[in-house]
Design a protein around this motif. Structure first.
Motif, mmCIF file in Angstrom:
data_model
loop_
_atom_site.group_PDB
_atom_site.id
_atom_site.type_symbol
_atom_site.label_atom_id
_atom_site.label_comp_id
_atom_site.label_asym_id
_atom_site.label_seq_id
_atom_site.Cartn_x
_atom_site.Cartn_y
_atom_site.Cartn_z
ATOM 1 N N UNK A 158 -181.920 40.210 -38.868
ATOM 2 C CA UNK A 158 -182.146 38.830 -39.484
ATOM 3 C C UNK A 158 -183.390 38.195 -38.816
ATOM 4 N N UNK A 159 -183.436 38.090 -37.437
ATOM 5 C CA UNK A 159 -184.415 37.345 -36.683
ATOM 6 C C UNK A 159 -185.581 38.301 -36.100
ATOM 7 N N UNK A 160 -185.579 39.399 -36.941
ATOM 8 C CA UNK A 160 -186.649 40.286 -36.139
ATOM 9 C C UNK A 160 -188.212 39.987 -36.423
ATOM 10 N N UNK A 161 -188.470 39.441 -37.447
ATOM 11 C CA UNK A 161 -190.004 38.815 -37.780
ATOM 12 C C UNK A 161 -190.102 37.563 -37.175
ATOM 13 N N UNK A 162 -190.898 37.539 -36.383
ATOM 14 C CA UNK A 162 -191.462 35.916 -35.713
ATOM 15 C C UNK A 162 -192.032 35.207 -36.883
ATOM 16 N N UNK A 163 -191.994 34.030 -36.737
ATOM 17 C CA UNK A 163 -192.531 32.998 -37.539
ATOM 18 C C UNK A 163 -193.556 32.050 -37.205
ATOM 19 N N UNK A 164 -194.324 31.764 -38.025
ATOM 20 C CA UNK A 164 -195.263 30.698 -37.672
ATOM 21 C C UNK A 164 -195.242 29.588 -38.592
ATOM 22 N N UNK A 165 -194.980 28.280 -37.805
ATOM 23 C CA UNK A 165 -194.743 27.210 -38.974
ATOM 24 C C UNK A 165 -196.135 26.678 -39.409
ATOM 25 N N UNK A 166 -196.086 26.500 -40.823
ATOM 26 C CA UNK A 166 -197.248 26.000 -41.365
ATOM 27 C C UNK A 166 -197.158 24.642 -41.901
ATOM 28 N N UNK A 167 -195.948 24.218 -42.163
ATOM 29 C CA UNK A 167 -195.571 22.832 -42.500
ATOM 30 C C UNK A 167 -194.275 22.882 -43.127
ATOM 31 N N UNK A 168 -193.890 21.545 -43.710
ATOM 32 C CA UNK A 168 -192.426 21.554 -44.205
ATOM 33 C C UNK A 168 -192.119 20.770 -45.435
ATOM 34 N N UNK A 169 -191.631 21.270 -46.125
ATOM 35 C CA UNK A 169 -191.225 20.395 -47.564
ATOM 36 C C UNK A 169 -189.669 19.890 -47.309
ATOM 37 N N UNK A 170 -189.680 18.626 -46.967
ATOM 38 C CA UNK A 170 -188.388 17.842 -46.778
ATOM 39 C C UNK A 170 -187.794 18.554 -45.398
ATOM 40 N N UNK A 171 -186.775 18.901 -45.269
ATOM 41 C CA UNK A 171 -185.912 19.555 -44.108
ATOM 42 C C UNK A 171 -186.223 21.048 -44.004
#
Length: 147
Positions: free
Chosen positions: A106-119
């Motif tokens: 489930x958490x294998x891929x890292x993530x880069x935060x681009x923005x947010x839509x609400x929460x």
């Protein structure tokens, strides 16, 4: 009269998820080691039907820790290192081998935060970096290039 009581050792097998890296299993013992893993006070969230907890730094976003992973179901995202552990009737417990496998995937891929839509965070999933496997007794694995 003073009695010398042995400290009870109770290790938990957890899955540590650091920003940018693939998850890895680790044994931790007690509150101090939990706090060391997340870098401060702990907070648990329970976003899944499965009896597991995500334990993270309770002030991760306030301390400007790096974005780590998004958590579905209105939880937004986790900032800083977190770990996934089992949830017993009254306390945390070790993950089962099946749970460890499920949450590694489930958490294998890292993530880069681009923005947010609400929460809901908007992220880009990328291949994670990998770390050397930690030795027994070390609180953190060796970072590549920092030996």
């Amino acid at each position: 009269m003073y009695q010398n009581q042995k400290r009870r050792t109770f290790y938990l097998n957890v899955l540590v998820v650091e920003p940018g890296y693939a998850p890895y299993e680790k044994e931790i013992n007690g509150l101090r080691e939990m706090q060391a893993v997340v870098g401060g006070g702990i907070q648990a969230i329970y976003p899944y039907q499965d009896p597991v907890a995500i334990v993270c730094n309770d002030e991760g976003i306030l301390k400007h820790l790096p974005f780590n992973r998004s958590i579905e179901g209105g939880y937004g995202g986790v900032f800083g290192t977190f770990f996934v552990c089992g949830q017993g009737e009254e306390s945390f417990c070790s993950l089962t081998p099946e749970q460890a496998k499920t949450y590694k995937q489930k958490f294998h891929q890292a993530e880069i935060l681009l923005g947010a839509a609400g929460n809901e965070p908007i992220t880009l999933k990328v291949e994670p970096r990998t770390k050397n496997k930690p030795s027994k007794g070390l609180s953190h694995p060796t970072h590549p290039g920092r030996e």
